[in-house]
Scaffold this motif. Sequence first.
Motif, PDB file in Angstrom:
ATOM      1  N   PRO A   4       0.825  -1.218   0.000  1.00 53.62           N
ATOM      2  CA  PRO A   4       0.000   0.000   0.000  1.00 53.62           C
ATOM      3  C   PRO A   4       0.861   1.270   0.000  1.00 53.62           C
ATOM      4  O   PRO A   4       0.510   2.253  -0.655  1.00 53.62           O
ATOM      5  CB  PRO A   4      -0.824  -0.121   1.291  1.00 53.62           C
ATOM      6  N   TYR A   5       1.989   1.244   0.701  1.00 55.09           N
ATOM      7  CA  TYR A   5       2.876   2.407   0.714  1.00 55.09           C
ATOM      8  C   TYR A   5       3.460   2.663  -0.672  1.00 55.09           C
ATOM      9  O   TYR A   5       3.503   3.810  -1.128  1.00 55.09           O
ATOM     10  CB  TYR A   5       4.011   2.201   1.736  1.00 55.09           C
ATOM     11  N   GLU A   6       3.888   1.624  -1.348  1.00 52.05           N
ATOM     12  CA  GLU A   6       4.430   1.778  -2.704  1.00 52.05           C
ATOM     13  C   GLU A   6       3.360   2.290  -3.664  1.00 52.05           C
ATOM     14  O   GLU A   6       3.649   3.122  -4.529  1.00 52.05           O
ATOM     15  CB  GLU A   6       5.010   0.454  -3.199  1.00 52.05           C
ATOM     16  N   GLU A  11       1.106   6.896  -6.645  1.00 54.77           N
ATOM     17  CA  GLU A  11       0.014   7.853  -6.846  1.00 54.77           C
ATOM     18  C   GLU A  11       0.502   9.288  -6.635  1.00 54.77           C
ATOM     19  O   GLU A  11       0.097  10.199  -7.368  1.00 54.77           O
ATOM     20  CB  GLU A  11      -1.148   7.548  -5.897  1.00 54.77           C
ATOM     21  N   GLN A  12       1.356   9.488  -5.642  1.00 53.30           N
ATOM     22  CA  GLN A  12       1.915  10.810  -5.382  1.00 53.30           C
ATOM     23  C   GLN A  12       2.736  11.297  -6.579  1.00 53.30           C
ATOM     24  O   GLN A  12       2.636  12.453  -6.980  1.00 53.30           O
ATOM     25  CB  GLN A  12       2.790  10.798  -4.118  1.00 53.30           C
ATOM     26  N   VAL A  13       3.540  10.409  -7.137  1.00 55.84           N
ATOM     27  CA  VAL A  13       4.352  10.759  -8.312  1.00 55.84           C
ATOM     28  C   VAL A  13       3.437  11.136  -9.470  1.00 55.84           C
ATOM     29  O   VAL A  13       3.655  12.156 -10.137  1.00 55.84           O
ATOM     30  CB  VAL A  13       5.304   9.604  -8.698  1.00 55.84           C
TER      31      VAL A  13
END
Length: 184
Positions: A4-6, A11-13
């Motif tokens: 989930p962190y990856e 998504e942030q990128v």
Amino acid sequence: MSTPYEQWLAEQVQDRLAKLRAKRPAAYRVAGELHPDVAAWADRITAGEYGTLVMVGNTGVGKSWSIWAVAEKLVAAGYRGRIEVVPARQLQRYVTPPVDQPALDRLAAAGFLAIDDIGSVRIGDWDSDRMAALLDPRWEEHRPTVLTSNQLDLLALIGERTASRMSHRVTIVQMAGADRRRAA
């Protein structure tokens, strides 16, 4: 399978890329390929190194386009610093009395700053001092900075002291070719 962190990071990128692409002027949204030395500089910045990039060349060889392509490359690789791209004519408005100190402070603190077409405006002693106040802290904090110009003589453009600092760990890329705008 990603965690989930990856997924969140990816998504942030993508979100940052979308915002950067929305800011990119329409004239520079065309496809192209980065000069290999410019791409190598971006790779070094992504790897955590510090440096200044100076792109010089005749009008229309792709210097301004390359700024935006480098910014996208950095963001796509996970660069998280704030990106500021400012044309020299806008910077000239910031440094002309009354000085827009909040704008200069914002540019000085940016993770990545590109000043496009720095040789296109006349730089007087007053402007040179304001440029020093902008660029010196960037050098002190090892923040990547990109300058584009049709002229290679940084001393004449930004003053001796600031040129000395900006030349520390500098990559100078001389771009050649025909004016792309005339070919279109």
